[in-house]
Design an enzyme around this catalytic site. Structure first.
Site, PDB file in Angstrom:
ATOM      1  CG  HIS A  26      -1.940   1.026   1.463  1.00  0.00           C
ATOM      2  ND1 HIS A  26      -2.105   1.990   2.759  1.00  0.00           N
ATOM      3  CD2 HIS A  26      -2.459   1.748   0.078  1.00  0.00           C
ATOM      4  CE1 HIS A  26      -3.410   2.408   1.431  1.00  0.00           C
ATOM      5  NE2 HIS A  26      -2.808   2.464   0.656  1.00  0.00           N
ATOM      6  CG  ASP A  34       7.975   7.330 -22.477  1.00  0.00           C
ATOM      7  OD1 ASP A  34       8.683   6.744 -22.522  1.00  0.00           O
ATOM      8  OD2 ASP A  34       6.702   8.612 -22.251  1.00  0.00           O
ATOM      9  CG  HIS A 106       7.239  14.257 -18.715  1.00  0.00           C
ATOM     10  ND1 HIS A 106       8.577  14.581 -19.065  1.00  0.00           N
ATOM     11  CD2 HIS A 106       6.715  13.365 -18.807  1.00  0.00           C
ATOM     12  CE1 HIS A 106       9.331  13.857 -19.219  1.00  0.00           C
ATOM     13  NE2 HIS A 106       8.098  12.824 -18.960  1.00  0.00           N
ATOM     14  CE1 TYR A 130       6.138  16.084 -21.968  1.00  0.00           C
ATOM     15  CE2 TYR A 130       4.909  15.901 -23.784  1.00  0.00           C
ATOM     16  CZ  TYR A 130       6.396  16.779 -22.981  1.00  0.00           C
ATOM     17  OH  TYR A 130       6.799  17.295 -23.449  1.00  0.00           O
ATOM     18  CB  SER A 131       2.310   7.464 -23.040  1.00  0.00           C
ATOM     19  OG  SER A 131       3.761   6.322 -23.570  1.00  0.00           O
TER      20      SER A 131
END
Length: 147
Positions: A26, A34, A106, A130-131
């Site tokens: 947790h 990417d 980012h 930006y994935s």
């Protein structure tokens, strides 16, 4: 790594990824990146990238969220404007998790990827700008003892 045979019938077959998911607790963070995202030094990396776009990040995300409880997902805010079609697919993929989506710059995502709560990174072959996402693990239970 020695040869590995699996008798699993479905789900994730990659032994290192299965172990990492099983060891995630947790509030731990797991980055699914990417192919171009800098990988944090000193953290475990599960490198799944084979070719550009193989495997796709959303496919890996779907497999991971099928087995890992996720309470929060950190996403680069730039994805909304730079990769809007991908962003729509990402939201659709995350909807079943019920996780809170937190948009951050980012640059902040890169800082978070080097933070003390990052359990590991999973590198995909994704080539969409930006994935990368960072998942925060949740717990699959709550409330009082029902027995």
């Amino acid at each position: 790594m020695e040869a590995y045979k699996t008798m699993l019938k479905q789900g994730i077959l990659h032994p290192q990824l299965l172990r990492v998911l099983g060891e995630t607790g947790h509030m731990d963070h797991l980055m699914i990146s990417d192919s171009g995202m800098p990988q944090p030094l000193g953290k475990e990396r599960v490198d799944l990238a084979i070719l550009p776009q193989l495997p796709r990040l959303l496919d890996v995300l779907s497999a991971v969220t099928d087995v890992l409880t996720v309470e929060k997902v950190f996403v680069a805010e730039e994805v909304k404007t730079v990769s809007p079609r991908y962003h729509s697919k990402l939201l659709k993929a995350l909807k079943p998790t019920g996780a809170e989506i937190v948009y951050i710059p980012h640059a902040r995502l890169k800082e978070l990827s080097n933070g003390p709560t990052l359990r590991a990174s999973v590198r995909t072959g994704e080539c969409t700008s930006y994935s990368t996402v960072i998942l925060q693990a949740g717990v699959p239970y709550g409330g009082d003892d029902l027995t």
